[in-house]
Scaffold this motif. Sequence first.
Motif, short mmCIF file in Angstrom:
data_model
loop_
_atom_site.label_atom_id
_atom_site.label_comp_id
_atom_site.label_asym_id
_atom_site.label_seq_id
_atom_site.Cartn_x
_atom_site.Cartn_y
_atom_site.Cartn_z
N UNK A 124 0.78 -1.23 0.00
CA UNK A 124 0.00 0.00 0.00
C UNK A 124 0.82 1.29 0.00
N UNK A 125 1.79 1.47 0.91
CA UNK A 125 2.54 2.73 0.89
C UNK A 125 3.31 2.96 -0.40
N UNK A 126 3.83 1.88 -0.98
CA UNK A 126 4.59 2.03 -2.22
C UNK A 126 3.66 2.29 -3.40
N UNK A 127 2.45 1.78 -3.33
CA UNK A 127 1.49 2.03 -4.40
C UNK A 127 1.12 3.50 -4.45
N UNK A 128 0.84 4.10 -3.30
CA UNK A 128 0.46 5.51 -3.30
C UNK A 128 1.64 6.39 -3.69
N UNK A 129 2.87 5.94 -3.35
CA UNK A 129 4.05 6.66 -3.81
C UNK A 129 4.15 6.60 -5.33
#
Length: 281
Positions: A124-129
């Motif tokens: 999730x955090x890398x997707x939004x990045x």
Amino acid sequence: MNTAALNPIAFNLGPIEVHWYGIIIASAVIIAVALSVREGARRGILADDIYDMILWALPVAIISARIYYVAFEWSYYQHHLDQIIRVWDGGIAIYGSLIGAGIVVYFFTRAKFIPTWLMLDVAAPTVIMAQGIGRWGNFMNQEAFGKVTSLAFLQSLHLPGWLIEQMNISGAYRQPTFLYESVWDILGFVVLMALRHRKGLFQQGEVFLSYVIWYSFGRFFVEGMRTDSLMIGNTLRVSQWLSIILFVGAIVLIIYRRRRATTPMYLDGNPFAKKDQVVKK
């Protein structure tokens, strides 16, 4: 397009035009995968499993993103069938890609005996990045912009001159809505990364659901400023309605899951992993 606009084509490989849009998206994906592999190792998920999942999820995400976009713009594409596959010119929908990738993640993790919620939390955090970086592909293509504004307003935001001039589209300056969403996404990445390892904070699934809440909240307002929204009829903005559904649904799901005492914590990692499979900080 403004004649002073940045060239959307980075370089040519013989007859093949390599677009900045594709380079930016590919770079965002590579960074996201690298960070996910690093975090996955800490949570007991093998790097090979993440790589294998990406090999399935990435093409499905691109195809589903394009199908989503074309479906809501069918009035145009039914008369331009040859343009349906031209994803390098833009015209892919983030929500469509998330739906396609989410389906792949579900079936892949089930087959590999990896907790689906845990895999989503890792990603999730890398997707939004990646979404935040990817918006700069829209910038190069001069798309995903907002309503007409003034040069004075853009200058008041203390934006560099090259960015302001790229927002001069068809003879008028436009709201840089791509930038608003990019900043919101990168800020969301920072927040999730700062909180993800707090002991006792997140149950498995809640990092991902927090991402959904954060992204859908910001997307709702940014979408309201855009002039190229996918519509149902002439009044309903698809992404705004979907943002409302996802925002409310994620909050309800967190509350519901919190009432279940059996939900493991995010930091507990993969219960099926071998002890020597987990990399400690």
